[in-house]
Design an enzyme around this catalytic site. Sequence first.
Site, PDB file in Angstrom:
ATOM      1  CG  ASP A 148      -1.985   0.949   1.281  1.00  0.00           C
ATOM      2  OD1 ASP A 148      -2.031   1.800   0.372  1.00  0.00           O
ATOM      3  OD2 ASP A 148      -2.810   0.891   2.212  1.00  0.00           O
TER       4      ASP A 148
ATOM      5  N   GLY B  63      -5.230   3.552  -7.788  1.00  0.00           N
ATOM      6  CA  GLY B  63      -5.462   3.823  -9.211  1.00  0.00           C
ATOM      7  C   GLY B  63      -4.630   4.952  -9.779  1.00  0.00           C
TER       8      GLY B  63
ATOM      9  CG  ASP C 156      -9.371   3.143   1.378  1.00  0.00           C
ATOM     10  OD1 ASP C 156      -8.550   3.111   0.444  1.00  0.00           O
ATOM     11  OD2 ASP C 156      -9.061   3.020   2.571  1.00  0.00           O
TER      12      ASP C 156
HETATM   13  C1  GAL Z   1      -5.552   2.310   2.776  1.00  0.00           C
HETATM   14  C2  GAL Z   1      -5.986   1.165   1.907  1.00  0.00           C
HETATM   15  C3  GAL Z   1      -6.963   0.334   2.681  1.00  0.00           C
HETATM   16  C4  GAL Z   1      -6.291  -0.163   3.940  1.00  0.00           C
HETATM   17  C5  GAL Z   1      -5.732   0.995   4.739  1.00  0.00           C
HETATM   18  C6  GAL Z   1      -4.894   0.517   5.916  1.00  0.00           C
HETATM   19  O1  GAL Z   1      -4.638   3.086   2.100  1.00  0.00           O
HETATM   20  O2  GAL Z   1      -6.546   1.633   0.717  1.00  0.00           O
HETATM   21  O3  GAL Z   1      -7.440  -0.737   1.891  1.00  0.00           O
HETATM   22  O4  GAL Z   1      -5.286  -1.081   3.591  1.00  0.00           O
HETATM   23  O5  GAL Z   1      -4.918   1.818   3.951  1.00  0.00           O
HETATM   24  O6  GAL Z   1      -4.299   1.554   6.621  1.00  0.00           O
END
Ligand code: GAL
Length: 384
Positions: free
Chosen positions: A149, A188, A209
């Site tokens: 991420d 994306g 998200d």
């Molecule tokens: C976001 C991600 C989520 C989750 C979250 C955890 O950036 O899109 O799916 O993983 O971080 O902190």
Amino acid sequence: MMGSRLVLLIAVLVLLSIDYSFAQSAEIARTPPMGWNSWNLFACKVSDAVVRAQADAMASNGMKDAGYAYINVDDCWQGTRDAQGNIRGNEKFPDMKALVDYIHSKGLKAGIYSSPGPKTCAGYEGSYQHEGQDAQQYAKWGFDYLKYDWCSAETVYKNSDMPAVYKKMSDALRATGRSIVFSLCQYGLTSVWTWGAQAGGNLWRTSDDIQPNYNSILALGFGQNAGLERFAGPGHWNDPDMLEVGNGKLTADENKLHMSLWAMLAAPLLAGNDLAHMNPEVLSVLTNREVLAIDQDPLGEQGHRVWQDGPIDVWVKPLGDGSKAVGIFNKGGPQDPVTVQFRTLAVGKFAEVRDLWTGKDLGRLENSITTEVPAHGVTLLRMR
Ligand code: GAL
């Protein structure tokens, strides 16, 4: 003689130097990954006990039999690094190896989460400058899936570095010798679908998200993902984010619409609810075999919109046996029955039609189908 040996030697050297990373990553996730992920419901309240309970539930409630395989820990598991720089779990994850062994003992696979940046989105230790070491650690623990991420990577890299940054971890995972599904999460940015597979990704998020509400599902499923079908295929998938089926205040029809749309999109199916405490209606939405078969169809084609009129959206997904999945969605309130012409769907004059949510054969229809689609609901068909 010498000359032909030299040619052979050069040919072997050339073959060895070709970058097969794309081909190798395509060997896993031939169909969209199916499993569970901790984030949508548990976020940072995730723990070893929560994860084990999900594995117990998946293994015994019919989900595993229906094809769900991965139990994925998202953010908030990380502790500090030891003196050698090895990452460790925090107090809620005292023994990662034991946890993975437990998941494997249930006949399931295990997933983990990190960031290419110094910190994850929730502020835990990321993999920056420890990529190879972390990949080795995940493999040593036995993990089968990594979600990677972007988060704080934006503080140390430029957006244009993304392909190389993701490729670096993909190479590190491959160097472990373990088959590890690689999930790209950078919302994306920079049209990831155009480079995600070359960077070793088996799936890549196409948007921000998801939230446990109907509008979020509409925005991600019908919005950002529409039109990206040519980038999806066996081994590499567009990811409109994890499922919210069973979360928030989604109604039974909204859960079905969500599941149907993700199946039509050939989306990864990572349940995001509490598998240990869900009602039978939610379980039945998650485990409808005929709907899952649309998502998991071996052809791996992502469906596309063929018709739109006000709140009505009609999508088609070609399937490996020559039949077609057809989703007739009603994004709005109560409507008159909807008639869809077969020519819009590019099926012949006659079609054998089956309704996948009612499980009823509708027989051999001519020219068109008329169906009542509930508010915020769907009629999902298989046509031959
Ligand atoms: C976001 C991600 C989520 C989750 C979250 C955890 O950036 O899109 O799916 O993983 O971080 O902190």
